[in-house]
Design an enzyme around this catalytic site. Structure first.
Site, PDB file in Angstrom:
ATOM      1  N   TYR A  25      12.298  -8.628   2.488  1.00  0.00           N
ATOM      2  CA  TYR A  25      11.819  -9.872   1.966  1.00  0.00           C
ATOM      3  C   TYR A  25      11.828 -10.909   3.179  1.00  0.00           C
ATOM      4  O   TYR A  25      11.050 -11.750   3.154  1.00  0.00           O
ATOM      5  CB  TYR A  25      12.704 -10.519   0.647  1.00  0.00           C
ATOM      6  CG  TYR A  25      12.393  -9.666  -0.370  1.00  0.00           C
ATOM      7  CD1 TYR A  25      11.187  -9.232  -1.145  1.00  0.00           C
ATOM      8  CD2 TYR A  25      13.431  -8.824  -0.896  1.00  0.00           C
ATOM      9  CE1 TYR A  25      11.255  -8.458  -2.185  1.00  0.00           C
ATOM     10  CE2 TYR A  25      13.374  -7.976  -1.902  1.00  0.00           C
ATOM     11  CZ  TYR A  25      12.209  -7.841  -2.431  1.00  0.00           C
ATOM     12  OH  TYR A  25      11.837  -6.980  -3.642  1.00  0.00           O
ATOM     13  N   HIS A  80      20.773  -4.477  -5.302  1.00  0.00           N
ATOM     14  CA  HIS A  80      20.623  -3.602  -4.302  1.00  0.00           C
ATOM     15  C   HIS A  80      21.835  -3.050  -3.426  1.00  0.00           C
ATOM     16  O   HIS A  80      22.927  -3.813  -3.670  1.00  0.00           O
ATOM     17  CB  HIS A  80      19.963  -4.285  -3.024  1.00  0.00           C
ATOM     18  CG  HIS A  80      18.386  -4.389  -3.453  1.00  0.00           C
ATOM     19  ND1 HIS A  80      17.633  -5.539  -2.749  1.00  0.00           N
ATOM     20  CD2 HIS A  80      17.760  -4.064  -4.358  1.00  0.00           C
ATOM     21  CE1 HIS A  80      16.230  -5.446  -3.093  1.00  0.00           C
ATOM     22  NE2 HIS A  80      16.203  -4.447  -4.219  1.00  0.00           N
ATOM     23  N   ARG A  89       9.447  -9.690  -9.420  1.00  0.00           N
ATOM     24  CA  ARG A  89      10.947  -9.369  -9.004  1.00  0.00           C
ATOM     25  C   ARG A  89      10.794  -9.875  -7.243  1.00  0.00           C
ATOM     26  O   ARG A  89      11.623 -10.475  -6.844  1.00  0.00           O
ATOM     27  CB  ARG A  89      11.251  -8.030  -8.892  1.00  0.00           C
ATOM     28  CG  ARG A  89      12.475  -7.626  -8.517  1.00  0.00           C
ATOM     29  CD  ARG A  89      13.092  -6.305  -8.890  1.00  0.00           C
ATOM     30  NE  ARG A  89      13.968  -5.590  -7.993  1.00  0.00           N
ATOM     31  CZ  ARG A  89      15.165  -5.619  -8.393  1.00  0.00           C
ATOM     32  NH1 ARG A  89      15.698  -6.449  -9.340  1.00  0.00           N
ATOM     33  NH2 ARG A  89      16.117  -4.932  -7.403  1.00  0.00           N
ATOM     34  N   LYS A 105      19.524   0.160 -12.272  1.00  0.00           N
ATOM     35  CA  LYS A 105      19.380   1.247 -11.378  1.00  0.00           C
ATOM     36  C   LYS A 105      20.753   1.762 -10.704  1.00  0.00           C
ATOM     37  O   LYS A 105      21.307   0.801 -10.187  1.00  0.00           O
ATOM     38  CB  LYS A 105      18.462   1.062 -10.314  1.00  0.00           C
ATOM     39  CG  LYS A 105      17.699   2.035  -9.553  1.00  0.00           C
ATOM     40  CD  LYS A 105      16.453   1.535  -8.569  1.00  0.00           C
ATOM     41  CE  LYS A 105      15.913   2.801  -7.665  1.00  0.00           C
ATOM     42  NZ  LYS A 105      14.789   2.447  -6.940  1.00  0.00           N
ATOM     43  N   ARG A 120      14.230  -5.794 -12.945  1.00  0.00           N
ATOM     44  CA  ARG A 120      13.195  -4.812 -13.024  1.00  0.00           C
ATOM     45  C   ARG A 120      12.897  -4.868 -14.491  1.00  0.00           C
ATOM     46  O   ARG A 120      13.739  -4.986 -15.475  1.00  0.00           O
ATOM     47  CB  ARG A 120      13.791  -3.535 -12.661  1.00  0.00           C
ATOM     48  CG  ARG A 120      14.544  -3.324 -11.176  1.00  0.00           C
ATOM     49  CD  ARG A 120      15.092  -1.988 -11.062  1.00  0.00           C
ATOM     50  NE  ARG A 120      15.603  -2.082  -9.675  1.00  0.00           N
ATOM     51  CZ  ARG A 120      16.849  -2.483  -9.301  1.00  0.00           C
ATOM     52  NH1 ARG A 120      17.700  -2.535 -10.196  1.00  0.00           N
ATOM     53  NH2 ARG A 120      17.229  -2.090  -7.925  1.00  0.00           N
ATOM     54  N   HIS A 155       6.088  -5.925 -11.489  1.00  0.00           N
ATOM     55  CA  HIS A 155       7.345  -5.951 -10.606  1.00  0.00           C
ATOM     56  C   HIS A 155       7.176  -6.943  -9.506  1.00  0.00           C
ATOM     57  O   HIS A 155       7.925  -7.063  -8.699  1.00  0.00           O
ATOM     58  CB  HIS A 155       7.430  -4.360 -10.033  1.00  0.00           C
ATOM     59  CG  HIS A 155       8.578  -4.028  -9.168  1.00  0.00           C
ATOM     60  ND1 HIS A 155       9.900  -3.742  -9.818  1.00  0.00           N
ATOM     61  CD2 HIS A 155       8.902  -3.852  -7.925  1.00  0.00           C
ATOM     62  CE1 HIS A 155      10.894  -3.481  -8.929  1.00  0.00           C
ATOM     63  NE2 HIS A 155      10.197  -3.695  -7.666  1.00  0.00           N
TER      64      HIS A 155
END
Length: 357
Positions: A339, A330, A307, A198, A173, A304
């Site tokens: 995706y 994630h 990514r 994150k 990110r 972004h």
């Protein structure tokens, strides 16, 4: 507006929303946990005090303060303690109907008000938990082709070029890339260590061979900035979680210096110290947008997007979804599954009846 001696803080609703959505998630105290008494007298100062006690990010602080200030002004400068369910509901309806706020912006405003009443005013109001949160639509991410990515990267040079290659080559990110320290780059093992990404989690990503030369050049530039700060006897870079007190010399050490430092020093909005901040994200975003336009890419690409391209192109190359999930950081594989929808959106293997005519 940008100033050379201050870190810019946006006041627009859209930027406030993006700031919170892009900020690192912090784990708040449980709702029934005891909170210390507030020392500040003014309501906004109390919000700042509570946010910093809970170790929320500066972007979350900026976003919450924006919406709480907006709420107070909308009410005619009434004190929030004198308002309740009717005023909060009316304010949220105003945002949705009059301001045409998006669902994500609406949720940020609601989160700010919930924080105000539950954590700052510590008012136990059952109606707070009953407020409906708008559903944020699940949209397919924008993904560029390999050729389009190559065209955009070719139009970025210097530190912006190196940063763009880091985003596409590792899937970081933008905030994670900007907050990299020199010690986080391990050339020997060809890895980059992401600290407090994150969800407040660390992870390790690969360091592509193609990135070795650009990052070496970038570190040489960073070393010059560090040397200038040493000569000027600057207080050093920002250190998280009171590490500056635990390790007094770390803030001025080379290992803790930013990989992507800002060219000029700025004033820390919390401590007031004049120090070197990392590269400001909007500076890079503007340069990236210009490169996208010059490359003739019509897709609404942002930093972004790199990514998204990283994840999609890995899946296209045959890598399994679990490996991609780990690299992206994630928590749930269902987030990474978006995706696979991008890969299948064209209905691979299905021949349209139009082509059979």
């Amino acid at each position: 507006m940008y100033s050379h001696n201050k870190i810019p803080i946006s006041s627009s609703s859209n930027r406030a929303g993006r700031a919170l959505r892009g900020a690192d998630s912090r784990v708040p105290l449980k709702s029934n946990a005891a909170l210390p008494s507030l020392q500040s007298k003014k309501i906004l100062d109390q919000v700042r005090e509570r946010i910093r006690y809970l170790h929320f990010s500066i972007r979350t602080e900026q976003a919450y303060l924006y919406w709480i200030r907006f709420f107070i002004r909308w009410s005619g400068t009434r004190h929030p303690r004198d308002m309740g369910a009717a005023e909060v509901t009316s304010f949220l309806s105003f945002l949705a109907n009059d301001r045409k706020a998006s669902a994500s912006t609406h949720r940020v405003a609601l989160s700010a008000l919930l924080f105000l009443y539950q954590k700052v005013l510590e008012v136990d109001l059952p109606w707070l938990d009953g407020l409906a949160r708008p559903t944020v639509p699940r949209r397919l991410p924008v993904v560029l082709t390999r050729a389009e990515v190559s065209q955009v990267l070719a139009l970025l040079d210097g530190e912006h070029g190196a940063l763009a290659k880091v985003l596409y080559g590792t899937g970081l990110r933008i905030t994670e890339a900007l907050q990299l320290r020199v010690k986080d780059i391990d050339f020997a093992h060809r890895v980059i260590i992401v600290r407090e990404g994150k969800g407040f989690k660390d992870r390790v990503v690969m360091l592509p061979d193609t990135l070795v030369a650009p990052l070496t050049q970038q570190l040489a530039h960073a070393r010059a900035c560090w040397g200038q700060d040493q000569a000027d006897k600057r207080p050093g870079v920002f250190m998280p979680h009171a590490l500056e007190r635990k390790y007094p010399g770390a803030a001025t050490s080379w290992g803790w210096f930013w990989v992507f430092p800002q060219s000029r020093v700025s004033t820390d909005p919390r401590s007031g110290e004049v120090r070197r901040h990392h590269l400001y994200d909007q500076t890079f975003q503007r340069d990236f947008k210009r490169a996208v336009v010059r490359a003739g890419v019509v897709k609404p690409a942002t930093p972004h997007t790199l990514r998204h391209c990283f994840a999609t192109h890995l899946l296209q190359s045959g890598y399994d979804i679990r490996s991609v999930q780990e690299l992206l950081g994630h928590a749930d594989v269902s987030t990474t599954m978006i995706y696979t929808h991008v890969l299948n959106v064209a209905g691979r293997g299905v021949i349209s009846p139009l082509d059979r005519m």
